[in-house]
Design an enzyme around this catalytic site. Structure first.
Site, short mmCIF file in Angstrom:
data_model
loop_
_atom_site.label_atom_id
_atom_site.label_comp_id
_atom_site.label_asym_id
_atom_site.label_seq_id
_atom_site.Cartn_x
_atom_site.Cartn_y
_atom_site.Cartn_z
N GLY A 4 0.70 -1.24 0.10
CA GLY A 4 -0.08 -0.24 0.04
C GLY A 4 0.77 1.20 0.23
N ASP A 6 3.96 1.67 -1.66
CA ASP A 6 4.49 1.79 -2.96
C ASP A 6 3.52 1.10 -3.88
OD1 ASP A 6 5.80 2.55 -5.19
OD2 ASP A 6 7.58 1.44 -4.51
N ASN A 52 -8.26 4.55 6.18
CA ASN A 52 -8.36 5.02 4.89
C ASN A 52 -9.36 4.05 4.03
OD1 ASN A 52 -7.11 2.84 2.66
ND2 ASN A 52 -6.09 2.18 4.48
N SER A 110 -8.91 -6.21 1.46
CA SER A 110 -9.05 -4.80 1.70
C SER A 110 -10.63 -4.69 1.92
CB SER A 110 -8.61 -4.10 0.29
OG SER A 110 -9.19 -2.67 0.42
N ASN A 112 -11.88 -2.05 1.46
CA ASN A 112 -12.37 -0.74 0.76
C ASN A 112 -12.76 -1.24 -0.69
OD1 ASN A 112 -11.50 0.88 2.98
ND2 ASN A 112 -9.41 0.64 2.35
N ASN A 176 -4.62 -7.39 7.38
CA ASN A 176 -5.03 -6.03 6.89
C ASN A 176 -5.63 -5.05 7.83
OD1 ASN A 176 -5.55 -4.23 4.72
ND2 ASN A 176 -5.62 -5.86 3.15
N TYR A 244 3.38 -0.08 8.36
CA TYR A 244 3.20 1.09 7.39
C TYR A 244 2.84 2.26 8.09
CZ TYR A 244 0.89 3.48 3.49
OH TYR A 244 0.46 4.35 2.56
C1 LIG Z 1 -3.12 4.27 3.07
C2 LIG Z 1 -2.98 2.94 3.07
C3 LIG Z 1 -3.00 2.09 2.15
C4 LIG Z 1 -3.17 1.04 2.06
N1 LIG Z 1 -2.98 0.09 0.93
C5 LIG Z 1 -3.03 -1.32 0.89
C6 LIG Z 1 -2.93 -2.01 -0.24
O1 LIG Z 1 -2.93 -1.46 -1.47
N2 LIG Z 1 -2.89 -3.46 0.03
C7 LIG Z 1 -2.69 -4.08 1.06
O2 LIG Z 1 -2.68 -5.33 0.98
N3 LIG Z 1 -2.73 -3.53 2.27
C8 LIG Z 1 -2.78 -2.17 2.29
N4 LIG Z 1 -2.88 -1.34 3.34
C9 LIG Z 1 -2.90 -2.05 4.65
C10 LIG Z 1 -1.49 -2.13 5.18
O3 LIG Z 1 -0.66 -2.94 4.42
C11 LIG Z 1 -1.44 -2.95 6.43
O4 LIG Z 1 -1.79 -4.36 6.57
C12 LIG Z 1 -2.19 -2.01 7.76
O5 LIG Z 1 -2.06 -0.69 7.30
C13 LIG Z 1 -1.74 -2.38 8.98
O6 LIG Z 1 -0.53 -2.26 9.43
P1 LIG Z 1 0.00 -0.80 10.04
O7 LIG Z 1 -0.78 -0.66 11.27
O8 LIG Z 1 1.45 -1.25 10.24
O9 LIG Z 1 -0.40 0.12 9.14
C14 LIG Z 1 -2.96 0.03 3.21
C15 LIG Z 1 -2.64 0.84 4.51
C16 LIG Z 1 -2.84 2.09 4.22
C17 LIG Z 1 -2.71 3.28 5.68
#
Ligand SMILES: Cc1cc2nc3c(=O)[nH]c(=O)nc-3n(C[C@H](O)[C@H](O)[C@H](O)COP(=O)(O)O)c2cc1C
Length: 285
Positions: A4, A6, A52, A110, A112, A176, A244
């Site tokens: 997410g 890149d 998000n 996801s 979303n 996720n 992330y």
């Molecule tokens: C802005 C944003 C975009 C994300 N886009 C994706 C994505 O495209 N694919 C995916 O598998 N996870 C996506 N995620 C989820 C993250 O990879 C991760 O699973 C989630 O944010 C929990 O980890 P964290 O608390 O360290 O952020 C996204 C998260 C955020 C905040």
């Protein structure tokens, strides 16, 4: 670095140079997608969290493949996350990316993206994974949605983990973002990430570790921001950890700081490999 950050695989080498052991590019989909209407990313600063509802905005498979080919020298440390709402799209993403990366993350989680929930139906998930497993030449991970504490949903989602392992994945990414409703997001709901997730991530890793018992590797993701967090998740059964949202709050120095502190903790515990991490992290200042 978790998926997410890149999405179009533009800066994978730069991300790695910050101290990440590996980076997951994407989520890449076959066709380009605009994603959901804005506002679709909201910071909850006092909670060190983010909501998000991006909905997979991205340029699509072709430009991602071109960039992955150019960053070939990083291949050993790059995974790519792929998704789609019909099987053929996902197969095409696998076929075109797998020679360019070390592993694939299938994103069916996801909150979303309209249409992804079809793969939460165990028979449909099994069919998809068995098909992908027959074609894959690199390890395949499935990224699952988090399971809440309520028993029925927990059981349902853990069944997805069992199905995925049984159908031939090499590992699971747990998990996720957590579904959340908010009028601050244009579409009214999205996924929560960041600090509030950590405790639950730890519980889910313990949950899933007890079930897969070494049949599949586990990558832990959700609320990680410190070396102590990394330690706890590795000690609970994860083989690797992603983050992330903490990177958004703590900045580009975060992975190097976590690595340095992890080395200090390991040295205090008298171990030299992350594979030997077990028990609680030592109380080091
Ligand atoms: C802005 C944003 C975009 C994300 N886009 C994706 C994505 O495209 N694919 C995916 O598998 N996870 C996506 N995620 C989820 C993250 O990879 C991760 O699973 C989630 O944010 C929990 O980890 P964290 O608390 O360290 O952020 C996204 C998260 C955020 C905040």
């Amino acid at each position: 670095m978790a998926a997410g950050f890149d999405k179009d695989c533009k800066v994978l080498g730069s991300v790695l140079s910050l101290g990440f052991g590996f980076v997951t590019g994407g989520t890449v989909t076959l066709a380009s997608r605009p994603g959901n209407p804005k506002p679709r990313v909201i910071r909850l600063i006092d909670k060190k969290a983010v909501m998000n509802s991006m909905g997979f905005p991205g340029q699509g498979l072709e430009p991602a493949v071109k960039r992955l080919s150019k960053s070939h020298k990083h291949k050993r440390r790059v995974l790519v996350s792929i998704s789609g709402t019909i099987e053929d799209e996902i197969f095409e993403c696998l076929r075109q990316t797998q020679s360019l990366v070390s592993g694939l993350e299938l994103n069916i989680s996801s909150p979303n993206t309209a249409g992804l929930r079809i793969f939460h139906e165990p028979a449909r998930l099994r069919g998809l994974i068995e098909g992908l497993a027959a074609e894959k030449t690199v390890p395949l991970f499935v990224k699952l949605p988090p399971w809440p504490r309520d028993e029925d949903t927990r059981r349902e989602l853990l069944k997805l983990a069992d199905t995925a392992v049984d159908a031939g994945v090499d590992g699971l990414v747990i998990a996720n973002t957590h579904p959340i409703e908010s009028s601050c997001l244009k579409v009214g709901r999205g996924g929560l990430s960041g600090a509030p997730l950590f405790e639950h991530t730890e519980l889910m890793i313990a949950d899933v570790q007890a079930r897969v018992q070494g049949q599949a590797s586990i990558i832990a993701c959700g609320g990680v921001s410190t070396a102590e967090h990394v330690w706890k998740l590795l000690a609970t059964g994860a083989s690797a950890v992603q983050l992330y949202t903490s990177f958004i709050y703590e900045g580009p120095g975060l992975p190097a700081r976590i690595n340095k502190r992890l080395v200090k903790l390991m040295s205090a515990a008298g171990i030299s490999s992350v594979e030997d991490i077990s028990g609680p992290p030592p109380p080091v200042k």
